[in-house]
Design a protein around this motif. Structure first.
Motif, PDB file in Angstrom:
ATOM      1  N   VAL A  85      73.063  34.993  86.266  1.00 27.11           N
ATOM      2  CA  VAL A  85      73.415  36.508  85.537  1.00 27.11           C
ATOM      3  C   VAL A  85      73.115  36.212  84.288  1.00 27.11           C
ATOM      4  O   VAL A  85      72.205  37.620  83.652  1.00 27.11           O
ATOM      5  N   ASP A  86      73.750  35.373  83.654  1.00 31.72           N
ATOM      6  CA  ASP A  86      73.230  35.342  82.063  1.00 31.72           C
ATOM      7  C   ASP A  86      71.285  36.312  81.720  1.00 31.72           C
ATOM      8  O   ASP A  86      71.829  36.388  80.746  1.00 31.72           O
ATOM      9  N   ASP A  87      70.199  35.433  82.750  1.00 30.99           N
ATOM     10  CA  ASP A  87      69.149  35.901  82.560  1.00 30.99           C
ATOM     11  C   ASP A  87      68.454  36.966  82.600  1.00 30.99           C
ATOM     12  O   ASP A  87      68.469  37.976  82.042  1.00 30.99           O
ATOM     13  N   TYR A  88      69.118  37.447  83.752  1.00 27.27           N
ATOM     14  CA  TYR A  88      69.043  39.075  84.314  1.00 27.27           C
ATOM     15  C   TYR A  88      70.267  39.657  83.029  1.00 27.27           C
ATOM     16  O   TYR A  88      68.923  41.005  82.638  1.00 27.27           O
ATOM     17  N   VAL A  89      70.915  39.579  83.019  1.00 22.82           N
ATOM     18  CA  VAL A  89      71.248  40.469  81.834  1.00 22.82           C
ATOM     19  C   VAL A  89      70.855  40.433  80.260  1.00 22.82           C
ATOM     20  O   VAL A  89      70.455  41.389  79.303  1.00 22.82           O
ATOM     21  N   GLU A  90      70.264  39.316  79.608  1.00 18.23           N
ATOM     22  CA  GLU A  90      69.784  38.798  78.833  1.00 18.23           C
ATOM     23  C   GLU A  90      68.273  39.849  78.914  1.00 18.23           C
ATOM     24  O   GLU A  90      67.218  40.402  77.662  1.00 18.23           O
ATOM     25  N   GLY A  91      67.708  39.846  79.897  1.00 23.05           N
ATOM     26  CA  GLY A  91      65.976  40.485  80.149  1.00 23.05           C
ATOM     27  C   GLY A  91      66.598  42.456  80.372  1.00 23.05           C
ATOM     28  O   GLY A  91      65.605  43.233  79.583  1.00 23.05           O
ATOM     29  N   LEU A  92      67.969  42.280  80.041  1.00 19.69           N
ATOM     30  CA  LEU A  92      67.834  44.505  80.325  1.00 19.69           C
ATOM     31  C   LEU A  92      68.500  44.623  78.980  1.00 19.69           C
ATOM     32  O   LEU A  92      68.809  45.750  78.797  1.00 19.69           O
ATOM     33  N   ARG A  93      69.448  43.599  78.281  1.00 20.24           N
ATOM     34  CA  ARG A  93      69.529  43.930  77.218  1.00 20.24           C
ATOM     35  C   ARG A  93      68.808  44.286  76.033  1.00 20.24           C
ATOM     36  O   ARG A  93      68.723  45.280  75.193  1.00 20.24           O
ATOM     37  N   GLY A 101      75.974  47.898  74.969  1.00 24.04           N
ATOM     38  CA  GLY A 101      76.318  47.514  77.145  1.00 24.04           C
ATOM     39  C   GLY A 101      75.466  48.297  78.118  1.00 24.04           C
ATOM     40  O   GLY A 101      75.728  47.470  79.023  1.00 24.04           O
ATOM     41  N   THR A 102      75.662  49.153  77.456  1.00 22.41           N
ATOM     42  CA  THR A 102      74.589  50.257  78.329  1.00 22.41           C
ATOM     43  C   THR A 102      72.635  50.491  78.219  1.00 22.41           C
ATOM     44  O   THR A 102      73.172  50.635  77.295  1.00 22.41           O
ATOM     45  N   VAL A 103      72.694  50.871  79.419  1.00 21.02           N
ATOM     46  CA  VAL A 103      70.967  51.407  79.388  1.00 21.02           C
ATOM     47  C   VAL A 103      71.369  52.358  80.083  1.00 21.02           C
ATOM     48  O   VAL A 103      71.972  52.872  81.510  1.00 21.02           O
ATOM     49  N   MET A 104      69.957  52.947  80.269  1.00 21.50           N
ATOM     50  CA  MET A 104      69.834  54.627  81.158  1.00 21.50           C
ATOM     51  C   MET A 104      69.236  54.782  81.877  1.00 21.50           C
ATOM     52  O   MET A 104      68.543  53.513  81.711  1.00 21.50           O
ATOM     53  N   ARG A 109      65.558  52.452  86.097  1.00 28.95           N
ATOM     54  CA  ARG A 109      64.752  53.200  87.769  1.00 28.95           C
ATOM     55  C   ARG A 109      63.878  52.979  87.755  1.00 28.95           C
ATOM     56  O   ARG A 109      62.763  52.164  88.160  1.00 28.95           O
ATOM     57  N   ILE A 110      62.947  53.055  86.231  1.00 29.63           N
ATOM     58  CA  ILE A 110      61.110  52.790  85.774  1.00 29.63           C
ATOM     59  C   ILE A 110      61.472  51.536  85.956  1.00 29.63           C
ATOM     60  O   ILE A 110      59.896  51.077  86.865  1.00 29.63           O
ATOM     61  N   VAL A 111      62.278  50.592  85.249  1.00 29.89           N
ATOM     62  CA  VAL A 111      61.967  49.375  85.067  1.00 29.89           C
ATOM     63  C   VAL A 111      62.152  48.650  86.654  1.00 29.89           C
ATOM     64  O   VAL A 111      60.975  47.823  87.357  1.00 29.89           O
ATOM     65  N   LEU A 112      62.851  49.534  87.764  1.00 32.67           N
ATOM     66  CA  LEU A 112      62.569  48.313  89.587  1.00 32.67           C
ATOM     67  C   LEU A 112      61.656  49.261  90.315  1.00 32.67           C
ATOM     68  O   LEU A 112      61.286  48.570  90.745  1.00 32.67           O
ATOM     69  N   SER A 113      61.038  49.647  89.890  1.00 34.63           N
ATOM     70  CA  SER A 113      59.510  50.407  90.574  1.00 34.63           C
ATOM     71  C   SER A 113      58.389  49.893  89.642  1.00 34.63           C
ATOM     72  O   SER A 113      57.442  50.420  90.019  1.00 34.63           O
ATOM     73  N   VAL A 138      74.358  53.199  82.557  1.00 37.47           N
ATOM     74  CA  VAL A 138      74.070  52.116  83.405  1.00 37.47           C
ATOM     75  C   VAL A 138      74.990  50.700  82.773  1.00 37.47           C
ATOM     76  O   VAL A 138      74.372  50.702  81.406  1.00 37.47           O
ATOM     77  N   HIS A 139      76.363  49.995  82.933  1.00 38.24           N
ATOM     78  CA  HIS A 139      77.094  48.758  82.743  1.00 38.24           C
ATOM     79  C   HIS A 139      76.079  47.941  83.097  1.00 38.24           C
ATOM     80  O   HIS A 139      76.173  47.720  84.204  1.00 38.24           O
ATOM     81  N   TYR A 140      74.844  47.466  82.207  1.00 40.48           N
ATOM     82  CA  TYR A 140      74.081  46.473  83.197  1.00 40.48           C
ATOM     83  C   TYR A 140      74.969  45.156  83.437  1.00 40.48           C
ATOM     84  O   TYR A 140      74.095  44.423  84.159  1.00 40.48           O
ATOM     85  N   GLU A 141      75.278  44.978  82.642  1.00 41.43           N
ATOM     86  CA  GLU A 141      76.320  43.327  82.949  1.00 41.43           C
ATOM     87  C   GLU A 141      77.319  43.524  84.172  1.00 41.43           C
ATOM     88  O   GLU A 141      76.734  42.870  84.877  1.00 41.43           O
ATOM     89  N   ALA A 142      77.639  44.470  85.045  1.00 45.12           N
ATOM     90  CA  ALA A 142      78.757  44.798  85.607  1.00 45.12           C
ATOM     91  C   ALA A 142      77.164  44.880  87.328  1.00 45.12           C
ATOM     92  O   ALA A 142      77.346  44.252  88.070  1.00 45.12           O
ATOM     93  N   PHE A 143      76.180  45.985  86.329  1.00 43.66           N
ATOM     94  CA  PHE A 143      74.922  46.252  87.530  1.00 43.66           C
ATOM     95  C   PHE A 143      74.936  44.477  87.400  1.00 43.66           C
ATOM     96  O   PHE A 143      73.972  44.851  88.808  1.00 43.66           O
ATOM     97  N   VAL A 144      74.511  43.581  87.115  1.00 45.55           N
ATOM     98  CA  VAL A 144      73.695  41.704  87.177  1.00 45.55           C
ATOM     99  C   VAL A 144      74.433  41.772  88.301  1.00 45.55           C
ATOM    100  O   VAL A 144      74.064  41.547  89.369  1.00 45.55           O
ATOM    101  N   LYS A 145      75.729  41.889  87.774  1.00 49.61           N
ATOM    102  CA  LYS A 145      76.835  41.493  89.171  1.00 49.61           C
ATOM    103  C   LYS A 145      77.300  41.995  89.982  1.00 49.61           C
ATOM    104  O   LYS A 145      77.051  41.051  91.167  1.00 49.61           O
TER     105      LYS A 145
END
Length: 150
Positions: A85-93, A101-104, A109-113, A138-145
Motif C-alpha cells: 500500500v505504501d509503495d502505491y501511495v508514494e507513487g501517487l503522491r 492527500g488527493t489527486v484529480m 484516469r490518464i495515469v491508469l490509461s 480522489v483521496h489516493y490512500e483510500a483509493f489504493v486500499k
C-alpha cells in the motif's frame, strides 16, 4: 521460495481443471494468467509471458500445458515481489499538487490509461466508481486500499 501445502496443490489442480475446455488435462497458454489470478496471484501480463518463455501470439493461442508444468510457474509468480500500500501511495503522491492527500480524478484516469499495464476506459470506470468527491478529487490512500482489497 514458498512451498505449497498438499491441500493447496489439490485446490490449485481443481481450479486448473476448470479451465480445461477440451478435457485433455491441459490449458492454453493464453489462460495461464487468468488461472493465476483466479488463484489469488496478481502477475502482470509481461511476468506471465516471461515465465512462459516469451511465446509468440500463435503459441499463446495454440500451445497447451499440463498442471505439472503450470505449478512451478505459479510458484515463480508467487515469489515475485509484490507492491505494498505504501509503495502505491508514494507513487501517487507525486500527483498531489496541493499536498492534501488527493489527486484529480481526471489525472488519475490518464495515469491508469497510459502508464504500466494500460487499462481500458471500461476497466478504469469500474475501478474509479464512487472514488471521486464532488470536486472531482480522489483521496489516493483510500483509493489504493480499495484497489488492493478488490
Amino acid at each position: 521460495m514458498t512451498e505449497f501445502t498438499p491441500d493447496q496443490i489439490e485446490d490449485f489442480k481443481e481450479a486448473f481443471g476448470l479451465f480445461d475446455r477440451i478435457g485433455d488435462s491441459q490449458v492454453a497458454y493464453n489462460q495461464v494468467a487468468d488461472i493465476m489470478r483466479a488463484l489469488g496471484q496478481n502477475p502482470t501480463n509481461k511476468d506471465v509471458k516471461t515465465i512462459l518463455g516469451n511465446p509468440s501470439a500463435d503459441d499463446m493461442a495454440n500451445k497447451r500445458i499440463n498442471f505439472d508444468a503450470f505449478l512451478p510457474m505459479l510458484k515463480a509468480v508467487d515469489a515475485l515481489p509484490k507492491g505494498t500500500v505504501d509503495d502505491y501511495v508514494e507513487g501517487l503522491r507525486v500527483f498531489d499538487k496541493e499536498g492534501n492527500g488527493t489527486v484529480m480524478g481526471a489525472e488519475l484516469r490518464i495515469v491508469l490509461s497510459t502508464l504500466g499495464e494500460k487499462m481500458n476506459e471500461q476497466e478504469i470506470d469500474s475501478l474509479m466508481a464512487g472514488q471521486e468527491d464532488e470536486n472531482g478529487s480522489v483521496h489516493y490512500e483510500a483509493f489504493v486500499k480499495h484497489v488492493m482489497s478488490v
